[in-house]
Design an enzyme around this catalytic site. Structure first.
Site, PDB file in Angstrom:
ATOM      1  N   LYS A  13       0.822  -1.226   0.000  1.00 41.83           N
ATOM      2  CA  LYS A  13       0.000   0.000   0.000  1.00 41.83           C
ATOM      3  C   LYS A  13       0.852   1.270   0.000  1.00 41.83           C
ATOM      4  CE  LYS A  13      -2.298  -0.713   3.802  1.00 41.83           C
ATOM      5  NZ  LYS A  13      -1.785  -1.995   4.293  1.00 41.83           N
ATOM      6  N   ARG A  89     -10.115   0.613   8.370  1.00 37.12           N
ATOM      7  CA  ARG A  89      -9.765  -0.797   8.563  1.00 37.12           C
ATOM      8  C   ARG A  89     -10.943  -1.585   9.126  1.00 37.12           C
ATOM      9  NH1 ARG A  89      -3.850   0.207   9.189  1.00 37.12           N
ATOM     10  NH2 ARG A  89      -2.741  -1.749   9.398  1.00 37.12           N
ATOM     11  N   ARG A 161      10.336  -2.737  12.003  1.00 37.05           N
ATOM     12  CA  ARG A 161       9.279  -2.403  12.960  1.00 37.05           C
ATOM     13  C   ARG A 161       9.077  -3.560  13.939  1.00 37.05           C
ATOM     14  NH1 ARG A 161       4.396  -0.273   9.230  1.00 37.05           N
ATOM     15  NH2 ARG A 161       3.244  -1.394  10.806  1.00 37.05           N
TER      16      ARG A 161
HETATM   17  P1  AMP Z   1       0.266   0.180   9.518  1.00 41.03           P
HETATM   18  O1  AMP Z   1       1.527   0.961   9.413  1.00 41.03           O
HETATM   19  O2  AMP Z   1      -0.805   0.658   8.565  1.00 41.03           O
HETATM   20  O3  AMP Z   1       0.473  -1.310   9.433  1.00 41.03           O
HETATM   21  O4  AMP Z   1      -0.318   0.467  10.983  1.00 41.03           O
HETATM   22  C1  AMP Z   1       0.418   0.117  12.140  1.00 41.03           C
HETATM   23  C2  AMP Z   1      -0.519  -0.068  13.307  1.00 41.03           C
HETATM   24  O5  AMP Z   1      -1.203   1.165  13.576  1.00 41.03           O
HETATM   25  C3  AMP Z   1      -1.625  -1.089  13.111  1.00 41.03           C
HETATM   26  O6  AMP Z   1      -1.194  -2.435  13.341  1.00 41.03           O
HETATM   27  C4  AMP Z   1      -2.634  -0.626  14.150  1.00 41.03           C
HETATM   28  O7  AMP Z   1      -2.242  -0.979  15.460  1.00 41.03           O
HETATM   29  C5  AMP Z   1      -2.532   0.898  14.038  1.00 41.03           C
HETATM   30  N1  AMP Z   1      -3.480   1.402  13.001  1.00 41.03           N
HETATM   31  C6  AMP Z   1      -3.169   1.977  11.803  1.00 41.03           C
HETATM   32  N2  AMP Z   1      -4.279   2.293  11.126  1.00 41.03           N
HETATM   33  C7  AMP Z   1      -5.326   1.905  11.901  1.00 41.03           C
HETATM   34  C8  AMP Z   1      -6.740   1.941  11.744  1.00 41.03           C
HETATM   35  N3  AMP Z   1      -7.315   2.439  10.630  1.00 41.03           N
HETATM   36  N4  AMP Z   1      -7.500   1.456  12.742  1.00 41.03           N
HETATM   37  C9  AMP Z   1      -6.951   0.973  13.873  1.00 41.03           C
HETATM   38  N5  AMP Z   1      -5.629   0.872  14.076  1.00 41.03           N
HETATM   39  C10 AMP Z   1      -4.817   1.346  13.102  1.00 41.03           C
END
Ligand code: AMP
Length: 219
Positions: A13, A89, A161
């Site tokens: 993404k 999400r 990460r």
């Molecule tokens: P990402 O970098 O998009 O994988 O996001 C890292 C973490 O941020 C996720 O595993 C969630 O804990 C939190 N997070 C990001 N976007 C959302 C969302 N739309 N809803 C809830 N938690 C989120």
């Protein structure tokens, strides 16, 4: 132009969002990046979100929705349009997003699902490294930096990460394939879904995505 880009963790993404920004000149808004920046800044939002992120869980909808709507409704972003990466999400987030945009007389134009099989996602996530300065993404196997451990673009250090390690990977994918995947039906019902095969080379995916999106937007 307002686009939702969704797909499991590791589906590409962030990488594809950057390609879309270069083509369509709109803003890339990543919910994960906003949470991580908030944590780096030492804010209360960042502290609360961090505990969920570390466990590989979703941050509660009310916190996430408020933060994202605040960002999206900023005048410069609303004017140029945006690509949302990592938000919504859940169905509740998708509904809140639609309602928030409707208040501004705006809407999501298209939602893109980047489809990648789970086995490939695990491979990608365990090899993923991110740059400290701007979150540029690399993969030790499929997209390595020219110099190990250093970002090609800004020269900052690369790191893995904590939620790309161990059981957090499986937990995040479980949540995606049980909960976030329901967005397929949500956007299909609105006739706003583009399904893209994300299990190909980065450039092949972006060429297909940009072509299909242009066609879709000119309907
Ligand atoms: P990402 O970098 O998009 O994988 O996001 C890292 C973490 O941020 C996720 O595993 C969630 O804990 C939190 N997070 C990001 N976007 C959302 C969302 N739309 N809803 C809830 N938690 C989120």
């Amino acid at each position: 132009m307002n686009i939702v880009l969704f797909g499991a963790q590791g589906s590409g993404k962030g990488t594809q969002a950057e390609k879309l920004v270069a083509t369509f000149h709109c803003h890339h808004i990543s919910s994960g990046d906003i949470f991580r920046d908030a944590f780096e800044d030492g804010s209360e939002l960042g502290r609360v979100a961090h505990s969920y992120i570390e466990r590989g869980e979703l941050v509660p909808d009310d916190i996430t929705v408020e933060m994202m709507l605040q960002r999206i409704t900023q005048p410069d972003i609303a004017r140029a349009g945006f690509i949302l990466d990592g938000f919504p999400r859940t169905i509740a987030q998708a509904k809140a997003l639609d309602e928030g945009l409707a208040k501004l007389g705006r809407e999501i134009d298209c939602s893109v699902y980047l489809d990648v099989p789970r086995a490939e996602l695990i491979k990608r996530l365990s090899g993923r490294y991110i740059c400290k300065a701007h979150q540029h993404v690399y993969n030790v196997r499929t997209n390595p930096p020219k110099v190990a451990g250093i970002c090609d673009i800004d020269g900052s250090e690369l790191y893995q990460r904590t939620d790309d390690q161990g059981s957090a990977i499986e937990k995040r994918l479980d949540i995606f394939f049980s909960e976030t995947i329901q967005l397929l039906d949500y956007y299909r019902a609105q006739n706003k879904l583009l399904h893209i095969d994300g299990n190909r080379d980065i450039d092949e995916v972006s060429a297909d995505l940009i072509e299909k999106l242009k066609k879709y937007l000119s309907r």
